[in-house]
Design an enzyme around this catalytic site. Structure first.
Site, PDB file in Angstrom:
ATOM      1  N   SER A   1      31.240  -4.165  49.953  1.00  0.00           N
ATOM      2  CA  SER A   1      30.130  -3.906  50.885  1.00  0.00           C
ATOM      3  C   SER A   1      29.007  -4.908  50.626  1.00  0.00           C
ATOM      4  O   SER A   1      28.079  -5.008  51.431  1.00  0.00           O
ATOM      5  CB  SER A   1      29.622  -2.463  50.737  1.00  0.00           C
ATOM      6  OG  SER A   1      29.372  -2.151  49.374  1.00  0.00           O
TER       7      SER A   1
ATOM      8  N   GLU B   1      42.138  -1.457  48.232  1.00  0.00           N
ATOM      9  CA  GLU B   1      42.343  -0.534  49.336  1.00  0.00           C
ATOM     10  C   GLU B   1      43.825  -0.474  49.700  1.00  0.00           C
ATOM     11  O   GLU B   1      44.453  -1.517  49.866  1.00  0.00           O
ATOM     12  CB  GLU B   1      41.549  -0.991  50.562  1.00  0.00           C
ATOM     13  CG  GLU B   1      40.047  -1.003  50.339  1.00  0.00           C
ATOM     14  CD  GLU B   1      39.253  -1.476  51.557  1.00  0.00           C
ATOM     15  OE1 GLU B   1      39.872  -1.704  52.626  1.00  0.00           O
ATOM     16  OE2 GLU B   1      38.030  -1.615  51.427  1.00  0.00           O
TER      17      GLU B   1
ATOM     18  N   GLU C   1      37.588   7.887  51.146  1.00  0.00           N
ATOM     19  CA  GLU C   1      36.458   7.594  52.041  1.00  0.00           C
ATOM     20  C   GLU C   1      36.657   8.207  53.416  1.00  0.00           C
ATOM     21  O   GLU C   1      37.691   8.009  54.066  1.00  0.00           O
ATOM     22  CB  GLU C   1      36.281   6.063  52.154  1.00  0.00           C
ATOM     23  CG  GLU C   1      35.108   5.691  53.057  1.00  0.00           C
ATOM     24  CD  GLU C   1      34.648   4.245  52.939  1.00  0.00           C
ATOM     25  OE1 GLU C   1      35.184   3.495  52.100  1.00  0.00           O
ATOM     26  OE2 GLU C   1      33.738   3.879  53.703  1.00  0.00           O
TER      27      GLU C   1
HETATM   28  O1  KIV Z   1      32.540  -1.562  48.993  1.00  0.00           O
HETATM   29  C1  KIV Z   1      32.081  -0.420  48.837  1.00  0.00           C
HETATM   30  O2  KIV Z   1      30.851  -0.208  48.813  1.00  0.00           O
HETATM   31  C2  KIV Z   1      33.016   0.680  48.687  1.00  0.00           C
HETATM   32  C3  KIV Z   1      32.443   2.063  48.655  1.00  0.00           C
HETATM   33  C4  KIV Z   1      32.058   2.488  50.017  1.00  0.00           C
HETATM   34  C5  KIV Z   1      33.384   3.028  48.035  1.00  0.00           C
HETATM   35  O3  KIV Z   1      34.187   0.471  48.618  1.00  0.00           O
END
Ligand code: KIV
Length: 271
Positions: free
Chosen positions: A52, A122, A189
């Site tokens: 993220s 993932e 998630e």
């Molecule tokens: O990249 C991220 O922030 C995440 C979280 C939302 C678990 O994978």
């Protein structure tokens, strides 16, 4: 004199024990030394250098553009800050999907170059062979099921996942496969709370939820979201624990007006 310095951070063994002991596990994202230090000092269990960062740090619309080199660069600062928390780093899009050889080499690069404790990937059964090889190589792995943002182009958005029985059954089978492969925890998630509870009861490794209700073994949020730094982003699952966007705006406005009117710096603030 021993050549070994003591790592004071939590271990994956400790994170697993927390589930057995019924102690909730806390995780927040971090992308830089300064904020990671504050979050670590507050006593968080795990720091996630999430991909993220692509959105939060780089301003991209999706997580897909961030590179392995960029993730490693950010992780180094977070690792330097972490005295207590276990540091998990997201493997970015394209760094583990092409071949298992590439996946294991990139996972090793993350631990070797950043000093982090674990990686997160993932996906479910399709990535189990790569995960097995990482674990054999000594890289602890956190799984990630449900809404998997790297697959946004396949899903066509960020909606709730596994509402239908077939997808829920597949998610449960994926969680069992990740547990069997040796993942030390699994992020769930944006899935129905009842399904997250089923998965949590079905697997021995901890589940860490985001938008997955409160029956999971732990919770994770994006730090900038929970601190209220992203004004426009308020999905149902997100709680703002602070309103820092307002604080930053007010501080900067005051700075601008005191510079403009000549009251900053004062005599006391001058040499
Ligand atoms: O990249 C991220 O922030 C995440 C979280 C939302 C678990 O994978």
């Amino acid at each position: 004199m021993s050549v070994h310095t003591q790592n004071t951070r939590l271990t994956t063994t400790k994170i697993r024990q927390m589930k057995q002991q019924g102690e909730k596990i806390t995780m927040l994202t971090s992308y830089d030394y300064t904020l990671a230090r504050l979050v670590d000092e507050a006593g968080i269990d795990m720091l996630l250098v999430g991909d993220s960062a692509s959105n939060i740090v780089c301003g991209n619309q999706y997580t897909l553009p961030i590179t392995l080199d960029e993730m490693i660069f950010l992780s180094k600062g977070v690792v330097r800050a972490a005295q207590h928390a276990l540091v998990v780093v997201d493997m970015p899009f394209g760094s583990y999907q092409v071949t298992d050889d590439q996946a294991v080499a990139n996972a090793i690069r993350i631990l070797k170059e950043s000093g982090a404790d674990a990686v997160k990937l993932e996906g479910g059964q399709e990535i189990v062979p790569a995960i097995r090889r990482m674990i054999v190589a000594g890289v602890p792995v956190c799984g990630h099921l449900g809404l998997t943002p790297q697959s946004v182009n396949q899903f066509g958005g960020y909606g709730l996942r596994a509402k239908e029985e077939a997808e829920a059954d597949k998610l449960l089978a994926d969680a069992r496969a990740l547990e069997d492969a040796g993942c030390f925890c699994i992020v769930l998630e944006k899935i129905p709370a009842a399904l997250a509870e089923r998965v949590t009861k079905a697997v021995s490794c901890p589940t860490i939820g985001i938008g997955a209700g409160n029956a999971t073994d732990g919770q994770v949020l994006v730090l900038h979201d929970m601190l209220g730094l992203n004004r426009g982003f308020k999905p149902k699952f997100l709680r703002h624990f602070a309103q820092l966007a307002d604080d930053v705006n007010n501080a900067v406005s005051e700075y601008i007006s005191t510079v403009k009117d000549g009251s900053f710096p004062s005599a006391e603030e001058s040499y």
